[in-house]
Structures are given as structure tokens and as C-alpha cells.
Design a protein around this motif. Structure first.
Motif, short mmCIF file in Angstrom:
data_model
loop_
_atom_site.label_atom_id
_atom_site.label_comp_id
_atom_site.label_asym_id
_atom_site.label_seq_id
_atom_site.Cartn_x
_atom_site.Cartn_y
_atom_site.Cartn_z
N PHE A 95 18.46 45.33 49.50
CA PHE A 95 17.26 44.63 49.07
C PHE A 95 17.31 43.15 49.43
N ALA A 96 16.22 42.66 50.05
CA ALA A 96 16.09 41.25 50.41
C ALA A 96 14.85 40.71 49.71
N LEU A 97 15.04 39.74 48.83
CA LEU A 97 13.94 39.21 48.03
C LEU A 97 13.69 37.75 48.37
N GLY A 98 12.44 37.43 48.66
CA GLY A 98 12.04 36.06 48.96
C GLY A 98 10.53 35.98 48.90
N THR A 99 10.01 34.80 49.09
CA THR A 99 8.56 34.60 49.03
C THR A 99 7.88 35.49 50.07
N HIS A 100 6.92 36.28 49.61
CA HIS A 100 6.20 37.17 50.52
C HIS A 100 5.01 36.43 51.11
N VAL A 101 5.14 36.03 52.37
CA VAL A 101 4.09 35.30 53.07
C VAL A 101 3.13 36.30 53.72
N HIS A 102 1.85 36.04 53.60
CA HIS A 102 0.85 36.97 54.12
C HIS A 102 0.67 36.83 55.62
N ILE A 103 0.55 37.99 56.27
CA ILE A 103 0.39 38.07 57.73
C ILE A 103 -0.80 38.98 58.04
N GLN A 104 -1.61 38.56 58.98
CA GLN A 104 -2.74 39.40 59.41
C GLN A 104 -2.88 39.31 60.92
N ASP A 105 -2.90 40.47 61.57
CA ASP A 105 -3.04 40.54 63.03
C ASP A 105 -1.99 39.69 63.74
N GLY A 106 -0.76 39.71 63.20
CA GLY A 106 0.35 39.02 63.86
C GLY A 106 0.41 37.53 63.68
N VAL A 107 -0.42 36.98 62.80
CA VAL A 107 -0.38 35.54 62.55
C VAL A 107 -0.30 35.29 61.04
N TYR A 108 0.25 34.11 60.69
CA TYR A 108 0.32 33.73 59.29
C TYR A 108 -1.07 33.32 58.78
N THR A 109 -1.37 33.72 57.54
CA THR A 109 -2.67 33.37 56.96
C THR A 109 -2.62 32.06 56.19
N GLY A 110 -1.40 31.57 55.89
CA GLY A 110 -1.27 30.37 55.08
C GLY A 110 -1.28 30.65 53.60
N THR A 111 -1.28 31.93 53.24
CA THR A 111 -1.26 32.33 51.82
C THR A 111 -0.01 33.16 51.55
N TYR A 112 0.27 33.42 50.29
CA TYR A 112 1.50 34.10 49.91
C TYR A 112 1.37 34.65 48.50
N ASP A 113 2.28 35.54 48.13
CA ASP A 113 2.34 36.05 46.77
C ASP A 113 3.02 35.01 45.89
N LYS A 114 2.30 34.49 44.92
CA LYS A 114 2.86 33.46 44.03
C LYS A 114 3.71 34.11 42.93
N PRO A 115 4.73 33.40 42.44
CA PRO A 115 5.13 32.05 42.83
C PRO A 115 6.10 32.08 44.01
N VAL A 116 6.37 30.91 44.61
CA VAL A 116 7.40 30.86 45.64
C VAL A 116 8.73 31.20 44.98
N CYS A 117 9.64 31.76 45.78
CA CYS A 117 10.92 32.24 45.26
C CYS A 117 11.92 31.08 45.18
N PHE A 118 11.67 30.19 44.22
CA PHE A 118 12.52 29.01 44.04
C PHE A 118 12.46 28.59 42.58
N GLY A 119 13.58 28.10 42.05
CA GLY A 119 13.60 27.61 40.68
C GLY A 119 13.14 28.68 39.70
N GLU A 120 12.18 28.32 38.86
CA GLU A 120 11.68 29.27 37.87
C GLU A 120 10.99 30.46 38.53
N GLY A 121 10.49 30.27 39.75
CA GLY A 121 9.85 31.37 40.46
C GLY A 121 10.80 32.53 40.70
N LYS A 122 12.09 32.25 40.82
CA LYS A 122 13.05 33.32 41.04
C LYS A 122 13.11 34.28 39.85
N ILE A 123 12.80 33.78 38.66
CA ILE A 123 12.78 34.65 37.50
C ILE A 123 11.74 35.75 37.69
N VAL A 124 10.58 35.37 38.18
CA VAL A 124 9.49 36.35 38.38
C VAL A 124 9.92 37.43 39.37
#
Length: 220
Positions: free
Chosen positions: A130-159
């Protein structure tokens, strides 16, 4: 003892390297990142090491700036750097700890603020499913600039850790977490067995006060 969730931070914990710095310096040396931006990253990383920056906001900004950029070149660069630069540095003690936990029936995951493009090949090299990190959104092979919140850092790692435990029928309060960073204190205070790996002064002080285990990996 029943099976538990076991989380390992990546940068500074299973490897002595900061993979974000490795990526940035590679881009700079190849002429894809101007010196003034590289200098800013060096300052940022120094402040991050001291716990002096709100890395969550910086990570959010980086993700948003990637909107419209193709994924493939980033994915290829991360895998290349993982295989050539990072994987040869992985601590043998980390491999041994992972093997022990897996033999005990524990569910082991890398949990990192780094890019999933980097986390995944390193998890593969360690034999971690298992590899856990911020899930960044991708559409048609490009980044959308959005992601599943929160980022996987600090308190976000708890989530992210809680979601993992829920999906595997485990309890966060019974879990183990290995990390080198004081920025991971929120999750360290939630798990049943916090482990400080090669801690700096602030994490070492917290570990002493809380009774957390302290490990030295890689002869550090």
C-alpha cells in the motif's frame, strides 16, 4: 497480538533522502528549473525541517500550478529517480521492520507527503503493498489542479491513516507509525505505537516526554 496497521513515513525514514529535493535539483541541473526557484526550494526545505512553514498550503499551491500539465513526463522522471537514486539508499533496518510486521500479519503502508509517482515505486521496492499520499486528480493524461482533500501532511495524515484503517477493518489506536519528522506529531499522538526514526532534536524531545520508541537506522 492481532494484526495491526503499520505506517511508515518515506523521506528521512525509510531513506535518508528528501525525494522532493532530489526531484527539484534534478530539474534544476537539467535546466528545467531556474536558479531563483531552486534557491527558494532550498530555503523552504530548511524551514520545513525546523517545522517553521505551513507545508499544507505550499503543497496545495504546487498542485494547483500543475493544472493542464501532462502527467507522463512527471511519472517517468519520478520512477527513474526512484530506481536510480532513492532505492539504493533504502535503510536495511526499514526492510527488516517491514518483513517482521508482514510476517506478523500486519497491513503495512508507506504514508508520505511526497508524490504518489515517487511513493509507489519505492513501496514496490520495499515489498509494501500500500502506497498512501495525496490523490491528485488527472483527466485525459493531464493534471486538473485539484485533489482529494486534505493533503497528506501533518494533521492530514490522520485522515488518510483513518481511511486506511476503516477500509481494512483495523483501528488507528492500535496502529504503528514510524517517522523521522516532528511535523508528523499529530499522527504520532493518535497511534498506539509511535516510533521515532533518526529523530531531530524536537522529535527526540517529544519521544522522550511521551515514552515513544527511538530507533537509529542506517548508522545515523
Amino acid at each position: 497480538m492481532s494484526a495491526r496497521a503499520v505506517f511508515l513515513d518515506m523521506d528521512g525514514t525509510v531513506t535518508p533522502l528528501n525525494t522532493g529535493r532530489v526531484m527539484a535539483e534534478t530539474l534544476w541541473k537539467n535546466g528545467h528549473l531556474p536558479l531563483h526557484r531552486m534557491a527558494g526550494i532550498w530555503v523552504l526545505l530548511a524551514r520545513y525541517k525546523l517545522g517553521l512553514v505551513r507545508m499544507e498550503r505550499i503543497m496545495e499551491g504546487w498542485i494547483e500550478q500543475e493544472a493542464g500539465n501532462p502527467v507522463a513526463p512527471v511519472e517517468e522522471l519520478c520512477r527513474d529517480l526512484a530506481e536510480r537514486v532513492v532505492i539504493p539508499t533504502l535503510f536495511e533496518e526499514a526492510r527488516a521492520a517491514i518483513t517482521r510486521h508482514q510476517s506478523a500479519g500486519d497491513s503495512v503502508a508507506l504514508l508520505s507527503a511526497s508524490s504518489l509517482h515517487m511513493i509507489e515505486p519505492i513501496a514496490e521496492a520495499l515489498g509494501v503493498e500500500f502506497a498512501l499520499g495525496t490523490h491528485v486528480h488527472i483527466q485525459d493524461g493531464v493534471y486538473t489542479g485539484t485533489y482529494d482533500k486534505p493533503v497528506c501532511f501533518g494533521e492530514g495524515k490522520i485522515v488518510w491513516a483513518e481511511q486506511f484503517c476503516e477500509s481494512h477493518g483495523l483501528r488507528l489506536e492500535d496502529s504503528v507509525f514510524y517517522t523521522d519528522s516532528i511535523t508528523d506529531r499529530p499522527l504520532l499522538e493518535r497511534v498506539g505505537e509511535p516510533v521515532a526514526v533518526n529523530p531531530g532534536p524536537r522529535l527526540r524531545r517529544w519521544a522522550r516526554q511521551s515514552g515513544a520508541r527511538v530507533l537509529r537506522w542506517g548508522g545515523v
